[in-house]
Scaffold this active site. Structure first.
Site, PDB file in Angstrom:
ATOM      1  N   CYS A 134       0.705  -1.268  -0.020  1.00  0.00           N
ATOM      2  CA  CYS A 134      -0.049   0.069   0.092  1.00  0.00           C
ATOM      3  C   CYS A 134       0.755   1.345   0.132  1.00  0.00           C
ATOM      4  O   CYS A 134       1.959   1.079  -0.320  1.00  0.00           O
ATOM      5  CB  CYS A 134      -1.026  -0.069   1.187  1.00  0.00           C
ATOM      6  SG  CYS A 134      -2.215   1.098   0.843  1.00  0.00           S
ATOM      7  N   ASP A 203      -3.535   1.160  10.109  1.00  0.00           N
ATOM      8  CA  ASP A 203      -4.886   2.211  10.206  1.00  0.00           C
ATOM      9  C   ASP A 203      -5.133   2.296  11.587  1.00  0.00           C
ATOM     10  O   ASP A 203      -5.755   3.028  12.000  1.00  0.00           O
ATOM     11  CB  ASP A 203      -5.754   1.843   9.331  1.00  0.00           C
ATOM     12  CG  ASP A 203      -5.380   1.926   8.018  1.00  0.00           C
ATOM     13  OD1 ASP A 203      -4.721   1.223   7.504  1.00  0.00           O
ATOM     14  OD2 ASP A 203      -5.961   3.096   7.352  1.00  0.00           O
TER      15      ASP A 203
END
Ligand code: RI2
Length: 327
Positions: A134, A203
């Site tokens: 990512c 996250d």
């Protein structure tokens, strides 16, 4: 005036929802900035009116993406400062408290990135090959710092289906002169034997040290574990989820199927259900270290270190639980 202001907040909220603004840290800083705007432009007549506006804006922002805990942590930090000041302060003071809390959060967030880069780079050896998944500003901060020190041989960046954030990572690294290979996600195991360290972002981090990050992270962690490759997570301390202390689970966002296949496919095959979870959970057993702005820890030890930092959030989430202040 709320009409004009709400437009700004709605725009930020929409940008977060559609991922024009993305990345857990950036989402948090944008939310903080939106609350700053509310405070600067508010025409509320008294403290109550202003707090109502602030709450409304906070709710709008919080309802955008459920997983990245950085945003609720940022919003709580600011709203709490406002409420505290409101207990005895004037409207002007409460507004100023919001502006300064938002600025403080943003400044600390950017500082945290630098610290993580410095601390993380110390864990990279000369000639290391790194894999990342990512597009994490925290992971990139480490890779760039280590590259600046001449230690990074090359990087494998997964493209990161379905939104291809890995292309951003590859671009950002290549622009700085890092040798980078862009690979499809499913090639991660194929290349793992050439890799010395995997570094990803987060996250959210749960109390047991489990890390929620972009979908596919846990598969890469498994492959790294099997190949005995070190697996590091770069996470600012505000990615810690205080609600998990009380057994709350972190909600995993599921995004629209249109991110995976096009409308025509969906129309043609109505019996196919396309699932698109945006994140997964990597258990602490597969994580060697979490690199934070407060230091570098094995995943299981993170909570012990961050406990004090989050007492205020715990109090807010669970007002019936009183945190005893030592004198
Ligand atoms: P930083 C991103 O989520 C990715 O999962 C990335 O690893 C994580 O946020 C952390 O990014 P998305 O917004 O905060 O792309 O380290 O869904 O920049």
């Amino acid at each position: 005036m709320w009409g004009k202001m709400i437009e700004e907040v709605l725009k930020t909220a929409e940008d977060i929802k559609t991922m024009r603004i993305r990345g857990a840290a950036r989402i948090a800083r944008s939310a903080a900035d939106a609350l700053r705007l509310v405070a600067e432009r508010s025409e509320a007549k008294n403290v109550e009116e202003f707090l109502e506006e602030l709450n409304k804006a906070a709710r709008l922002l919080l309802n955008t993406r459920p997983t990245a805990v950085s945003m609720p942590n940022a919003v709580n930090f600011i709203v709490r400062k406002a409420r505290r000041t409101a207990a005895s302060g004037s409207l002007k003071e409460v507004r100023e408290a919001v502006v300064s809390a938002a600025r403080e959060f943003i400044e600390n967030s950017l500082k945290a990135l630098e610290i993580i880069g410095e601390l993380g780079a110390k864990r990279i050896k000369k000639g290391d090959v790194i894999m990342t998944h990512c597009n994490s500003s925290a992971a990139i901060s480490i890779i760039l710092k280590a590259a600046e020190q001449g230690k990074v041989e090359e990087v494998y960046a997964t493209e990161t289906r379905p939104r291809f954030q890995g292309r951003l990572t590859a671009q950002q690294l290549a622009e700085k002169g890092v040798k980078v290979n862009l690979i499809v996600d499913s090639a991660a195991r194929y290349f793992m034997n050439e890799v010395d360290k995997v570094i990803v972002g987060a996250d959210a981090v749960a109390v047991n040290g489990a890390v929620v990050n972009k979908i596919g992270t846990s598969l890469i962690a498994l492959a790294a574990h099997e190949a005995r490759v070190r697996f590091y997570v770069a996470a600012e301390s505000y990615k810690f989820s205080p609600a998990t202390i009380y057994g709350e689970l972190i909600e995993i966002e599921e995004r629209p199927p249109q991110e995976v296949v096009d409308e025509e496919f969906l129309r043609k095959y109505p019996r196919i259900r396309v699932r698109n979870p945006a994140f997964d959970v990597t258990p602490p057993e597969y994580i060697d270290l979490i690199i934070t702005d407060k230091g570098v820890f094995p995943p299981q030890a993170l909570f012990i270190v961050l406990k004090d930092e989050f007492e205020w959030v715990i109090e807010d989430l669970y007002p019936e639980i009183k945190v005893v202040e030592e004198d």
